[in-house]
Design a protein around this motif. Structure first.
Motif, short mmCIF file in Angstrom:
data_model
loop_
_atom_site.label_atom_id
_atom_site.label_comp_id
_atom_site.label_asym_id
_atom_site.label_seq_id
_atom_site.Cartn_x
_atom_site.Cartn_y
_atom_site.Cartn_z
N UNK A 191 0.93 -1.09 -0.09
CA UNK A 191 0.14 0.29 0.18
C UNK A 191 1.03 1.03 0.07
N UNK A 192 0.43 2.46 -0.18
CA UNK A 192 0.44 3.78 -0.18
C UNK A 192 -0.30 4.67 0.93
N UNK A 193 1.00 5.49 1.89
CA UNK A 193 0.30 6.54 2.11
C UNK A 193 0.35 8.00 2.17
N UNK B 71 -3.23 -1.09 -1.29
CA UNK B 71 -4.00 -0.18 -0.58
C UNK B 71 -3.95 1.20 -0.80
N UNK B 72 -4.73 2.51 -1.06
CA UNK B 72 -4.08 3.52 -1.23
C UNK B 72 -4.94 4.11 0.70
N UNK B 73 -4.21 4.13 1.53
CA UNK B 73 -4.71 4.12 2.90
C UNK B 73 -4.53 5.67 2.99
N UNK B 74 -6.13 5.79 3.77
CA UNK B 74 -6.82 7.20 3.99
C UNK B 74 -6.19 7.73 5.28
N UNK B 75 -5.97 8.75 5.77
CA UNK B 75 -6.29 9.20 6.49
C UNK B 75 -7.24 10.59 7.03
N UNK B 76 -7.57 10.43 8.35
CA UNK B 76 -8.15 12.12 9.05
C UNK B 76 -7.55 12.61 10.03
N UNK B 77 -8.13 12.72 10.46
CA UNK B 77 -7.39 14.48 11.57
C UNK B 77 -7.99 14.81 12.84
N UNK C 55 -12.74 4.25 1.68
CA UNK C 55 -11.39 3.19 2.43
C UNK C 55 -10.93 1.69 2.56
N UNK C 56 -9.61 1.15 1.92
CA UNK C 56 -9.19 0.33 2.22
C UNK C 56 -7.82 -0.37 3.34
N UNK C 57 -7.90 -1.57 3.17
CA UNK C 57 -6.83 -1.85 3.70
C UNK C 57 -6.58 -1.41 5.66
#
Length: 261
Positions: free
Chosen positions: A124-126, A148-154, A169-171
């Motif tokens: 995957x990649x972030x 996977x494309x790793x999703x981010x939240x804050x 979101x996956x992974x």
């Protein structure tokens, strides 16, 4: 299922939080970086996060910024980072590897070229600075390569946006514990409230990163989240105390998570 999917299933069966260890590729040089990262899985890392060096890592604090500069000074490039992962896979073909990158080096190299050359090597990649609305084309191309494309939240991500992110979101989800840079201070009380808000929204594992520095932090978060990401504390140990001390610290963190199910 790729290595990441398999690891997340394993952690679920073991009913424990997983340890994600971040290091900047090529810090302080290719050879030492390869020796360390090749042994992380055996030391207890469940997932390895490999930072692609960049001259302007705006989300990173002083410790990781310095690691980026050391790696770049030693000649580390995107191509060399791919070669590094190839070398790691000669020793460890089981531990999931996630690239952590900024848009600039990835796009300069060519996104399609990057994922073609890392197929079956990374999971995957972030992308730290990819706007939410800009992610779809990356998701499609990565999914085609079983990544996977790793999703981010804050902490400031509103519920409506959390729900939008959750739908795609996956992974695993990477939640930034504190607004600010990597290696900042951690407010566990605020973080636990945010975890309670996030987890019901997402049907994938939740990782917490930014500010987790020591054993007490790991104990406090053990089994409250699915994955605990440690970066600055490990990068600092590697630079100041060397590989053996770093691997020992990884093992200690891993043991805490295994004991606190």
């Amino acid at each position: 299922m790729n290595r990441l999917d398999q690891k997340l299933e394993q952690l679920k069966l073991e009913n424990r939080s997983g340890l994600v260890c971040y290091f900047t590729a090529g810090d302080p040089n290719f050879a030492e970086s390869c020796r360390l990262l090749s042994q992380l899985g055996q030391a207890g890392a469940d997932i390895i996060e490999v930072g692609i060096p960049f001259s302007d890592p705006v989300a990173d604090g002083e410790i990781i910024q310095a690691a980026h500069l050391r790696a770049l000074s030693a000649g580390q490039t995107v191509k060399q980072t791919i070669e590094l992962v190839k070398a790691i896979r000669l020793h460890d073909d089981q531990t999931p590897i996630i690239f952590m990158t900024y848009l600039n080096p990835m796009m300069q190299y060519g996104f399609e070229t990057l994922i073609a050359e890392t197929e079956n090597l990374i999971d995957g990649i972030l992308i730290l600075d990819a706007p939410y609305g800009y992610r779809e084309k990356f998701e499609v191309q990565l999914n085609e390569k079983n990544m996977h494309l790793i999703a981010m939240t804050a902490p400031t991500t509103p519920v409506e946006r959390l729900e939008q992110i959750s739908a795609r979101a996956t992974g695993f989800l990477y939640h930034v514990a504190e607004n600010g840079l990597t290696g900042g201070d951690l407010n566990l009380s605020n973080l636990e409230k945010k975890i309670a808000e996030i987890k019901p929204i997402f049907n994938i594992p939740v990782a917490i990163g930014f500010g987790i520095k020591n054993e007490s932090h790991v104990k406090a978060l053990a089994n409250k989240v699915d994955l605990i990401v440690i970066g600055s504390a490990l990068v600092d140990t590697f630079f100041n105390k060397g590989m053996n001390a770093t691997l020992e610290k990884v093992t200690v963190f891993s043991q805490i998570l295994r004991e606190n199910k």
